[in-house]
Each structure stands twice: as C-alpha cells, then as structure tokens.
Design an enzyme around this catalytic site. Structure first.
Site, PDB file in Angstrom:
ATOM      1  N   CYS A  13       2.701   5.896   8.993  1.00 57.32           N
ATOM      2  CA  CYS A  13       1.807   6.098   7.852  1.00 57.32           C
ATOM      3  C   CYS A  13       0.890   7.297   8.120  1.00 57.32           C
ATOM      4  O   CYS A  13       0.339   7.428   9.218  1.00 57.32           O
ATOM      5  CB  CYS A  13       0.955   4.851   7.605  1.00 57.32           C
ATOM      6  SG  CYS A  13      -0.233   5.116   6.263  1.00 57.32           S
TER       7      CYS A  13
ATOM      8  N   CYS B 204       0.859  -1.181   0.000  1.00 57.68           N
ATOM      9  CA  CYS B 204       0.000   0.000   0.000  1.00 57.68           C
ATOM     10  C   CYS B 204       0.900   1.237   0.000  1.00 57.68           C
ATOM     11  O   CYS B 204       2.125   1.132   0.148  1.00 57.68           O
ATOM     12  CB  CYS B 204      -0.865  -0.011   1.254  1.00 57.68           C
ATOM     13  SG  CYS B 204       0.170  -0.047   2.744  1.00 57.68           S
TER      14      CYS B 204
ATOM     15  N   GLU C 223       0.583  -0.893  16.197  1.00 58.47           N
ATOM     16  CA  GLU C 223      -0.148   0.341  15.889  1.00 58.47           C
ATOM     17  C   GLU C 223      -1.055   0.742  17.050  1.00 58.47           C
ATOM     18  O   GLU C 223      -1.189   1.932  17.376  1.00 58.47           O
ATOM     19  CB  GLU C 223      -0.993   0.151  14.615  1.00 58.47           C
ATOM     20  CG  GLU C 223      -1.750   1.408  14.238  1.00 58.47           C
ATOM     21  CD  GLU C 223      -2.757   1.179  13.124  1.00 58.47           C
ATOM     22  OE1 GLU C 223      -2.458   0.400  12.189  1.00 58.47           O
ATOM     23  OE2 GLU C 223      -3.844   1.779  13.183  1.00 58.47           O
TER      24      GLU C 223
ATOM     25  N   ASN D  12      -3.010  -7.541   8.754  1.00 57.63           N
ATOM     26  CA  ASN D  12      -3.910  -7.455   7.590  1.00 57.63           C
ATOM     27  C   ASN D  12      -3.818  -8.706   6.723  1.00 57.63           C
ATOM     28  O   ASN D  12      -4.803  -9.111   6.110  1.00 57.63           O
ATOM     29  CB  ASN D  12      -3.647  -6.168   6.802  1.00 57.63           C
ATOM     30  CG  ASN D  12      -2.410  -6.241   5.943  1.00 57.63           C
ATOM     31  OD1 ASN D  12      -2.479  -6.687   4.808  1.00 57.63           O
ATOM     32  ND2 ASN D  12      -1.260  -5.832   6.472  1.00 57.63           N
TER      33      ASN D  12
ATOM     34  N   HIS E 119       4.003   1.847  11.751  1.00 54.39           N
ATOM     35  CA  HIS E 119       2.921   1.598  12.702  1.00 54.39           C
ATOM     36  C   HIS E 119       2.714   2.739  13.684  1.00 54.39           C
ATOM     37  O   HIS E 119       1.706   2.788  14.372  1.00 54.39           O
ATOM     38  CB  HIS E 119       3.202   0.314  13.485  1.00 54.39           C
ATOM     39  CG  HIS E 119       3.648  -0.811  12.614  1.00 54.39           C
ATOM     40  ND1 HIS E 119       4.969  -1.084  12.369  1.00 54.39           N
ATOM     41  CD2 HIS E 119       2.934  -1.704  11.896  1.00 54.39           C
ATOM     42  CE1 HIS E 119       5.063  -2.116  11.543  1.00 54.39           C
ATOM     43  NE2 HIS E 119       3.843  -2.505  11.233  1.00 54.39           N
TER      44      HIS E 119
HETATM   45 FE1  SF4 Z   1      -0.879   0.847   4.446  1.00 54.69          FE
HETATM   46 FE2  SF4 Z   1      -1.530   0.720   7.035  1.00 54.69          FE
HETATM   47 FE3  SF4 Z   1      -1.074   3.074   5.872  1.00 54.69          FE
HETATM   48 FE4  SF4 Z   1      -3.247   1.682   5.230  1.00 54.69          FE
HETATM   49  S1  SF4 Z   1      -2.765   2.578   7.228  1.00 54.69           S
HETATM   50  S2  SF4 Z   1      -1.876   2.767   3.788  1.00 54.69           S
HETATM   51  S3  SF4 Z   1      -2.481  -0.430   5.359  1.00 54.69           S
HETATM   52  S4  SF4 Z   1       0.424   1.433   6.181  1.00 54.69           S
END
Ligand code: SF4
Length: 322
Positions: A94, A10, A124, A222, A72
């Site tokens: 992220c 992702c 996370e 996931n 995370h």
């Molecule tokens: Fe990827 Fe997690 Fe960010 Fe979604 S929240 S884009 S799954 S790293």
C-alpha cells in the site's frame, strides 16, 4: 439495524486485489503472491480460484514466475532475494505503508533512533523494520515506552503501523514526547485515512446500537481493533468472518444491531451477514452518514498501460517498463 459508513475495503486493499487480478489477466496464471494479499480468507480463496498461489517464502516460487508482494509490504531482504533470483515482481505494498518505510529511512538517515508504534509480529511491522538500516524499537503500550532501553536524551523519531489510528497512538506519542525531549514524528495528515474513518464510524454506530458485528478475519488487525472500540464504547461486539459465524443467541436481547466491516473485508460478506440477521428477525436497515471516501490508488504503470487482451506476460511487461 444500522450499517456503518465507511466500512470495508480501503483504497490500498482495492489496489492490492486489483494488482493480482490484473496480473492473472495478463499472465493467465499462476501468479505467486507472497503472504495473503490482504488479511481475508474469502478474498484469498477467490483469487486462488482464479489462479493465484499464496506462499510465505520466496523459495516456494518457481524461477521466472510472476511474484506479487502483499499490501503489508516486505523487508529489503525479501526484495533483494527476489531481485537476486530475477523474479518479475509486482509490488502491491500500500502506498501509505511505503510512505512509512520512506519516513523511517529518512529519520534514520538524519541520525535519529527509530521507534515504531505497532504490534510486534504483524506482517506490516516486520516489513517496516526490515526496510530501515538500523535498529527499530517496537512499542505497543505505555509500558513498552517506559521500558525502552535508551537514554532519555536520545534523539528519537517515531512512525506508526498504518492500522493504528490517531486515537490509538495519541497516548503513546505523548509518553514518548514526555520521556524523550528530542522526539519528532510525521504530520498527523500523513496517517492512513481509512483506519481513522472506520474507527470513527464504529464509535458512531456503538452510540446507537447495543450489539455490533464487525465483519472481518481473525488475523485482521484493523477489524479486531474495531471490535475493541465498540466494546470500549459500551456495546456488545463480535468479530464475524461471515453470516455463518453469527450466533443467534447474541440477537435475543439486542435492541439495535450495528454492522460494520474491517478494511480487508469485502462487501459480499457484509451482505451475507445481513442475510443471516434477516432470517432471525424483520429488519429495517439504515446506513449511517459518515466521512465520504474517494481516494483511489492507480495500479503500477506496468500493469496499467497494457491493453486488457495483451498477449504479453507480466514478465515481459515488467522488463519493458524498466
Ligand atoms: Fe488500507 Fe492499510 Fe493502505 Fe490504509 S494503509 S489504505 S488500511 S491498506
């Protein structure tokens, strides 16, 4: 054989890996990364070979060494400790996870009691709990909602772990709303697109294939969820780290095989699995249509603005950016 789309990396994972690679380019290594940058041993091993050093504790990072926080996210205590030591930090959290942190703080500042829908102990979730000033109640099931030790008239707000999809959280949110009349939460458009898309794709795959192989690591939340969904849809399903993990016995009765990958699994491992399958049978490969994905996250400005061959270290770059 059918291949799911979308699958694998992702935008958040691409960004996190890019941050470590760019930091290594600029610094020449070692670059210290707190926790696995993403939950995949292959990715970690490749970065280690380039000079990354993965640690669980900031105590294991020498003074002054470039330090990356994983995708995370981390607690404020970790951020504060790094700041107190003057570590030059590059945050690979992220942006979707950072948004959950901000939402949590916003709700608590507004006087609400925060409920986090997620898996206790996941990296996370630990980070999100530690980003909020105030108690955070973690719920992962309807039973957890029923057991919440809060009066029913408590003004609550919920946020969700990003590796859970809208479908995963729907029943828990409904239970929270049924029990707590004053309950608010973020817009569904705020959730991570990648989790939802990969889950829709594996459902599509499971409707057509009798055996589903999900490429991903054991500690990838996931990826494990993709296996569960495939099973819920009636397919036989297994999590495989790579081609070597494929058991030929699974293939004996499989009419159609479907392959997908979790958000932290690189495409090279999907190719490896397909190669293993091709050794056992003549396969015709069809990639399914799926939801197109085009989202890309930029690298942090301090890494983006420097020329590839800059003689500056990451530390210098970060100081310059302040
Ligand atoms: Fe990827 Fe997690 Fe960010 Fe979604 S929240 S884009 S799954 S790293």
């Amino acid at each position: 054989m059918l291949l799911a789309r979308p699958r694998g990396f992702c935008a958040g994972v691409v960004r996190a890996i890019g941050i470590v690679e760019r930091a290594l380019e600029l610094n020449g290594g070692p670059v210290y990364v707190r926790h696995e940058i993403v939950h995949n041993a292959h990715v970690v091993a490749e970065l280690e070979a380039k000079g990354a050093v993965f640690v669980e504790d900031l105590d294991d990072i020498p003074d002054g060494a470039p330090t990356v926080f994983s995708a995370h996210g981390v607690t404020r205590a970790v951020e504060d400790e790094a700041a107190a030591r003057g570590l030059p930090v590059i945050d690979a959290t992220c942006p979707f996870v950072a948004k959950v942190h901000a939402q949590g703080r916003h709700y608590v500042d507004a006087g609400r009691t925060l409920v986090l829908i997620g898996h206790a102990g996941h990296q996370e979730v630990i980070g999100t709990v530690g980003q909020v000033d105030g108690p955070v109640h973690i719920v992962g099931s309807l039973a957890d909602v029923a057991a919440l030790a809060l009066p029913d008239d408590t003004p609550i707000a919920y946020v969700t772990q990003t590796t859970l999809s809208v479908d995963d959280t729907r029943t828990i949110i409904a239970a929270l709303e049924a029990r707590f009349p004053d309950c608010v939460g973020p817009e569904t458009s705020d959730i991570c697109y990648a989790t939802q898309n990969r889950q829709m794709a594996v459902r599509d795959l499971a409707a057509r294939a009798s055996l589903i192989l999900v490429v991903g690591a054991d500690n990838s939340s996931n990826s494990r969820r993709l296996v569960e969904i495939a099973k819920e849809c009636g397919a036989e399903a297994y999590l495989v780290a790579d081609g070597a993990a494929v058991d030929p016995a699974w293939l004996t009765d499989a009419r159609t095989i479907g392959v997908t990958a979790g958000a932290s699994a690189p495409e090279i491992l999907v190719t490896d699995v397909l190669g293993t399958l091709a050794r056992y049978a003549h396969v015709t490969l069809t990639e399914l249509d799926g939801t197109p994905e085009s989202l890309k996250f930029n690298l942090p400005a301090a890494l983006r603005t420097l020329p590839q061959d800059a003689a500056q270290t990451v530390e210098t770059a970060l100081v310059a950016a302040e």
